[in-house]
Write a protein that holds these residues in place. Structure first.
Motif, PDB file in Angstrom:
ATOM      1  N   THR A 169      -4.417  -0.025   4.286  1.00 46.35           N
ATOM      2  CA  THR A 169      -2.996   0.435   3.570  1.00 46.35           C
ATOM      3  C   THR A 169      -3.217   2.205   4.113  1.00 46.35           C
ATOM      4  OG1 THR A 169      -3.801   0.834   1.758  1.00 46.35           O
ATOM      5  CG2 THR A 169      -2.618  -1.196   2.101  1.00 46.35           C
ATOM      6  N   PRO A 170      -1.874   2.673   4.178  1.00 50.20           N
ATOM      7  CA  PRO A 170      -1.735   4.209   4.265  1.00 50.20           C
ATOM      8  C   PRO A 170      -2.885   4.891   3.472  1.00 50.20           C
ATOM      9  CG  PRO A 170       0.420   3.224   4.609  1.00 50.20           C
ATOM     10  CD  PRO A 170      -0.435   2.076   4.161  1.00 50.20           C
ATOM     11  N   ASP A 209      -2.189   7.351   1.875  1.00 45.67           N
ATOM     12  CA  ASP A 209      -1.359   7.985   0.467  1.00 45.67           C
ATOM     13  C   ASP A 209      -0.525   6.979  -0.054  1.00 45.67           C
ATOM     14  OD1 ASP A 209       0.360   7.365   2.806  1.00 45.67           O
ATOM     15  OD2 ASP A 209       1.719   9.085   2.652  1.00 45.67           O
ATOM     16  N   ALA A 210      -0.838   5.692   0.192  1.00 44.99           N
ATOM     17  CA  ALA A 210      -0.363   4.619  -0.674  1.00 44.99           C
ATOM     18  C   ALA A 210      -0.413   4.585  -2.221  1.00 44.99           C
ATOM     19  CB  ALA A 210      -0.799   3.234  -0.027  1.00 44.99           C
ATOM     20  N   TYR A 264       4.903   3.125  -2.705  1.00 46.29           N
ATOM     21  CA  TYR A 264       4.438   2.383  -1.475  1.00 46.29           C
ATOM     22  C   TYR A 264       4.582   0.872  -1.758  1.00 46.29           C
ATOM     23  CZ  TYR A 264       1.837  -0.233   2.288  1.00 46.29           C
ATOM     24  OH  TYR A 264       1.510  -0.956   3.146  1.00 46.29           O
ATOM     25  N   TRP A 265       3.654   0.403  -3.104  1.00 45.85           N
ATOM     26  CA  TRP A 265       3.875  -0.838  -3.450  1.00 45.85           C
ATOM     27  C   TRP A 265       5.120  -1.227  -3.801  1.00 45.85           C
ATOM     28  CZ3 TRP A 265       0.054  -3.515  -1.107  1.00 45.85           C
ATOM     29  CH2 TRP A 265      -0.958  -2.937  -0.896  1.00 45.85           C
ATOM     30  N   GLU A 272       8.566  -0.123  -3.204  1.00 46.28           N
ATOM     31  CA  GLU A 272       9.539   0.174  -2.635  1.00 46.28           C
ATOM     32  C   GLU A 272      10.291  -0.880  -1.929  1.00 46.28           C
ATOM     33  OE1 GLU A 272       9.265   2.577   0.834  1.00 46.28           O
ATOM     34  OE2 GLU A 272       7.408   1.475   1.609  1.00 46.28           O
ATOM     35  N   ASN A 323       3.082  -3.830   1.755  1.00 46.19           N
ATOM     36  CA  ASN A 323       3.954  -3.547   0.690  1.00 46.19           C
ATOM     37  C   ASN A 323       5.245  -4.547   0.728  1.00 46.19           C
ATOM     38  OD1 ASN A 323       4.985  -2.430   2.802  1.00 46.19           O
ATOM     39  ND2 ASN A 323       6.025  -0.852   1.720  1.00 46.19           N
TER      40      ASN A 323
END
Length: 364
Positions: free
Chosen positions: A39-40, A42-43, A47-48, A50, A313
């Motif tokens: 995952t990114p 900065d997750a 992120y999860w 949205e 996500n």
């Protein structure tokens, strides 16, 4: 206790508590995605969370398609093309949206398949032969999706929906209704008991099944209703499932729509056809999902897709929704007129197809 009887007991226990296993599967999937999926960097919580609203749409869509017995992506993919950009403010490329639809559909149809097996409405021999015949076409369609241009993809998707709409309107979802057996006169046996109904100790689920020498199959479901049919018509079913398999791999649906029609045309009772078709669509959706996730590097000039390109996500919300819809579907099927749902889905397919043709022509 013999190995055979132990296996039978395990199968019966699994089906008896299938709701527990079905809902554990998406939980394990979410945990695995959270801790293992790329995952990114900065997750965070944002992120999860949205895409939480996708749960509502995919729950409704999964309930509808599993009630009728068609592929979930037939609704999921058009939703991700037209509605998702309006609500999320971003668009998805064709490979990604098909991948989301297939992953979600795999869980939802697997959930619904277990529910139909529990009801005794799955012909395992028929399902296995159809899956084996469809495999090469599903793989070919999935690999083709990596190189096909977006306008052609939208045009083919529109053609598939038009065909599916036509077939739905002409499908008789009322034929082959079971002959109800009186509760006081009949008792279904799954373990070789005293019941006079057909019984097969090796068959999953509580139903009985017997195949006569002339090929006539008599099946009894959990409620004691019986169905009589023949497994003939292999050539027509192979034709439909091969063409549908290509579209299943390419767009995420097609094998369910063409498949259910071919079974109805060859006089398989509607409830058995829907239940058996769930197994075929679920297994081919899993196969197509794997090719879409890992198969990009197998096609010269194809788009490189890997695990990191999957919008995790989104699928952590769509998977639980489709699993729940798959479990609800058998109850909705019993409570609502399937003909009404069939016509509504058919009209929706037609409207979506027109929009897809406009997209393919560059009109919008």
């Amino acid at each position: 206790m013999t190995t055979s009887s132990s296996a039978d007991n395990i199968q019966k226990a699994f089906l008896k508590y299938q709701h527990v296993f079905v809902f554990l599967a998406p939980l394990l999937f979410i945990v695995s995605v959270y801790f293992l999926a790329p995952t990114p960097a900065d997750a965070g919580a944002g992120y999860w969370l949205e895409s939480w609203w996708l749960c509502v749409f995919f729950l409704l869509g999964a309930t509808i398609v599993n009630t009728v017995g068609i592929s979930g992506s037939a609704l999921f993919v058009p939703f991700l093309i037209f509605i998702f950009p309006l609500l999320a403010g971003e668009t998805l490329d064709s490979q990604t949206l098909v991948k989301i639809g297939l992953i979600s559909e795999s869980f939802g149809l697997s959930s619904s398949s277990l529910a139909f097996i529990q009801y005794g409405l799955v012909d395992r021999k028929l399902a296995l032969s159809l899956v084996l015949g469809a495999i090469p076409f599903v793989v070919a369609g999935a690999l083709l999706s990596f190189v096909i241009p977006a306008p052609i993809f939208h045009a083919l998707l529109g053609i598939a929906l038009i065909v599916a709409s036509y077939l739905l309107f002409n499908a008789d979802l009322g034929h082959g209704e079971p002959d109800a057996a009186g509760d006081e006169e009949t008792e279904v046996s799954a373990d070789g008991g005293e019941s006079e109904l057909p019984d097969d100790n090796d068959k999953l689920g509580p139903a009985g099944v017997e195949t006569a020498e002339d090929g006539t199959v008599t099946r009894v479901d959990r409620d004691g209703d019986d169905y009589t049919y023949s497994r003939g018509g292999w050539l027509e079913r192979f034709g439909n499932y091969s063409i549908g398999g290509v579209f299943q791999g390419l767009a995420g649906f097609g094998v369910g729509e063409l498949g259910i029609i071919s079974m109805l045309r060859t006089n398989v009772p509607v409830r058995v056809a829907i239940g058996t078709n769930h197994i075929v669509v679920a297994l081919t959706a899993v196969l197509a999902s794997l090719v879409h996730v890992f198969g990009g590097g197998l096609v010269p000039g194809g788009h490189s897709l890997d695990l990191a390109s999957t919008p995790w996500n989104m699928v952590v919300w769509t998977v639980p929704a489709t699993v729940t819809g798959g479990q609800i579907a058998p109850y909705v099927s019993a409570a609502i007129d399937t003909e009404l749902i069939k016509k509504g889905v058919g009209v929706l397919f037609g409207v979506i197809a027109v929009a897809l043709f406009l997209m393919a022509s560059g009109a919008f």
